[in-house]
Design an enzyme around this catalytic site. Structure first.
Site, PDB file in Angstrom:
ATOM      1  CD  GLU A 105     -24.214   0.613  86.431  1.00  0.00           C
ATOM      2  OE1 GLU A 105     -24.098   0.317  85.233  1.00  0.00           O
ATOM      3  OE2 GLU A 105     -23.242   0.735  87.204  1.00  0.00           O
ATOM      4  CD  GLU A 125     -21.337   5.116  85.283  1.00  0.00           C
ATOM      5  OE1 GLU A 125     -21.596   4.429  86.285  1.00  0.00           O
ATOM      6  OE2 GLU A 125     -22.174   5.891  84.766  1.00  0.00           O
TER       7      GLU A 125
END
Length: 695
Positions: A105, A125
């Site tokens: 990210e 995740e």
């Protein structure tokens, strides 16, 4: 736990420095933001490179800060990403090794990305019950496409950097062996004056028929996600890249992240994540404890268990010799191993060359002399103390000094076994679960005199052979089987009182177990439990059991291997068919004992089975047999089919509330066989204090 700052000509290089995986903890985030601001203020700096120290770019969030205030303290990961994205000078992410989660990210917030081949790129995740929470679901599909982005985010599976080289994710993938920093500095200098600065957030998601693709993705994921909400939430977040401006999409993603973080499913997955890592830590065995070298192994016994254990070593590239007493048994065991590998090849999970390579590491012998030089030997013979004594006395006389002598016993006293040798410090329990080449759990039983180096070696070995190693102290049944005995006692009592095998199995399977107690017993062999109960009758005559399972075994109904157990089986068919003969036997036994049968609700079945595990687990924890509650959960998650989305028996009890669990147990204690329900002192104390088993 910082970020280093060095200027090469007109390019500032910021190196994330938080070993081992450059987790983006508070100190590292703070240092990185300060370094970016320093580069912005320096007129001599024209471009910035962010890279990772050591062998990785970044593994994402620092797991040491999970569930702590630091994770949300400024500068947050969102702030760091925004600082990079909004910098007035080009920021280049230079990626190598691992670029996962928050690390990816962060790179997506940079203006450019370059990489070495072989870097693992991913957003994992979903594996802890979450969606990426710092823009991953909104930015990744903009650079790799809707379909590729969806696959990566929903599965959490990493992709190698070279396989993404043709996408907009990377502006350049360097040749293998290139100097990452030097090459990245050269790249950054080359684009330093280009404007406007490219931002991933400004890209459009292109797909020929996005709505149809998203509809198919929803249905596919809904059918496969089971009890977990995160995969479908990932689909909806990725879908937002098509229907929303990125600012709205980022808010949509963040809302889903925060909501999922509060779900019991995500808490259970995060608990399992940390529990697996905690299991390898033993307080009095430091990480730097010396270990013994394991270059060659031996297994005594070529049966199903022995053969499976041998395969673990071969799969890890360790030569292994299997010892048997008769050629026929040895040949049969080696043939089974070959068949197992052939089946794996047929399923496409292994190449023929790899299978042959592994088979070449396995050899058989009928002579103890042929295993004398092995670094570790694992006994996998019949579960009888007399048989174990014979084997261990022979091993003591045969094995070289320093060899580890391990027993695969599932219930017997390891200290007695160690006493059959002149070197108890070398003896340890390595309890594999069947099928040993498949099941993840390895109970590592520490005897009273087991050497710390032997224990450290066993823990390291468990990782090498891809097992989840959990340390147990010595008691009858250790952690898993000691608890299982109480679970099965309740299952058998339920039969006497009014249930039938198929109702009990269905109730606990609907709760989430992969297999109910009666189907499980048929698979393992009902004679195994029968043998244990016979031993218990001698050693603990006051322990009360139902007579029903013994009546079953007296009829030779040992399970799948005999074609009849609690269920009926057909040749070549493992389907469990309800048996009218067994059901009639159960009803008749209730009548013979004067027990009035009643309709038993499914929720009572689930509570009695699960709370029996919890109550015994509390005793095990209080006695120090298990080091921590999460170790007990790992045993049941990785070896006994406890539902992952519930986090293990001890976390499940915490979720329900120990006061409620205790009330239920006290209620069961008023019923038939109430003596089996004496509350564990630790459970009663924690419930009274309003605490849980975990933390």
């Amino acid at each position: 736990m910082s970020a280093d700052y060095v200027v090469h000509g007109s390019v500032a290089v910021i190196t994330l420095n938080n070993p081992p995986v450059n987790g983006l903890g508070l100190a590292t985030r703070t240092a990185a933001v300060e370094a970016l601001q320093r580069a912005e203020a320096d007129e001599a700096v024209k471009a910035v490179v962010i890279t990772g120290g050591g062998k990785v770019f970044s593994g994402g969030a620092d797991i040491r800060e999970f569930n702590s205030p630091k994770a949300l303290t400024e500068p947050t990961l969102h702030t760091l990403i925004a600082t990079a994205e909004n910098l007035g000078k080009p920021v280049v992410a230079a990626i190598h090794g691992v670029c996962m989660g928050g690390g990816l990210e962060l790179s997506l917030g940079c203006h450019y990305r370059v990489a070495l081949p072989g870097a693992q790129i991913g957003l994992p995740e979903v594996k802890i019950g979450l969606v990426p929470g710092a823009g991953g679901t909104q930015r990744l599909p903009r650079v790799v496409g809707l379909e590729q982005g969806m696959n990566m985010i929903v599965t959490g599976t990493p992709v190698l950097s070279e396989k993404l080289a043709a996408t907009k994710l990377f502006d350049r993938v360097f040749d293998a062996g290139a100097d990452l920093v030097a090459s990245s500095v050269e790249f950054a200098a080359g684009i330093a004056d280009l404007r406007p600065l490219p931002k991933v957030r400004e890209l459009k998601v292109e797909h020929p028929n996005a709505e149809a693709f998203l509809a198919t993705a929803r249905e596919t994921v809904k059918a496969s996600a089971g009890a977990f909400p995160a995969p479908l939430a990932c689909v909806e977040c990725v879908g937002a890249t098509v229907g929303m401006p990125i600012a709205e999409g980022l808010k949509f993603e963040r809302d889903r992240f925060l909501a999922l973080a509060q779900t019991t499913e995500s808490k259970a997955l995060r608990h399992a994540f940390f529990a697996e890592r905690a299991a390898s830590k033993v307080p009095d065995v430091p990480a730097d404890t010396p270990t013994r070298t394991i270059q060659a192994a031996a297994v005594v016994g070529a049966g199903t268990m022995g053969g499976g254990i041998a395969m673990n070593f071969a799969n890890a590239g360790i030569p292994v010799t299997i010892l048997e007493t008769k050629q026929e048994a040895l040949d049969k065991g080696l043939a089974t191993i070959r068949k197992n590998y052939e089946n794996t090849v047929k399923k496409g999970k292994l190449t023929q060359d790899k299978a042959e390579e592994r088979l070449a590491l396995i050899r058989g012998t009928l002579s103890y002399g042929d295993i004398a030089q092995a670094d570790i030997v694992i006994e996998a013979v019949f579960e009888d103390m007399g048989v174990k004594e014979t084997v261990f006395r022979q091993l003591d006389a045969t094995m070289k000094p320093g060899a580890i002598l391990a027993s695969n016993t599932s219930t017997l006293d390891l200290d007695r076994i160690a006493g059959f040798t002149s070197r108890p410090q070398d003896v340890i329990g390595l309890h594999f679960f069947s099928p040993a080449n498949v099941m993840k759990l390895l109970e590592i039983v520490r005897g009273a005199q087991t050497g710390k180096d032997v224990l450290a070696t066993a823990l390291a070995l468990s990782k090498k052979i891809r097992k989840t190693g959990v340390v147990s102290g010595v008691c009858d049944g250790f952690i898993g089987n000691r608890m299982l005995e109480q679970y099965l006692r309740q299952a058998f009592f339920l039969l006497e009182e009014g249930a039938l095998p198929q109702q009990v199995d269905k109730a606990i399977e609907q709760f989430g177990f992969s297999m109910g107690p009666f189907r499980m017993s048929d698979l393992a062999g009902n004679d195994v439990g029968w043998y244990v109960r016979k031993r218990r009758a001698v050693e603990s005559p006051g322990l009360v059991y139902s007579k029903v399972p013994d009546l079953l075994c007296e009829q030779g109904r040992f399970g799948q291997k005999t074609g009849a157990g609690w269920y009926d089986y057909k040749a070549g068919d493992r389907t469990a068919y309800p048996s009218q003969a067994v059901n009639d036997m159960i009803v008749a036994q209730s009548a013979a004992e004067g027990i009035g049968r009643r309709a038993i609700p499914d929720d009572e079945i689930v509570q009695r089975l699960v709370y029996a595990l919890v109550n015994e687990g509390a005793r095990i924890l209080e006695e120090g047999i298990a080091l921590r509650a999460s170790d007990i959960d790992m045993v049941y998650l990785s070896g006994y089919g406890f539902p992952l989305h519930r986090g293990g028996p001890m976390l499940y009890a915490d979720t329900v509330g120990l006061a409620k669990v205790l009330d239920a147990i006290r209620g069961f204690a008023q019923g038939r066989h109430g003596e089996a329900w004496a509350p564990a002192p630790l459970l009663a104390r924690l419930a009274g204090e309003g605490k849980g088993f975990n933390g």
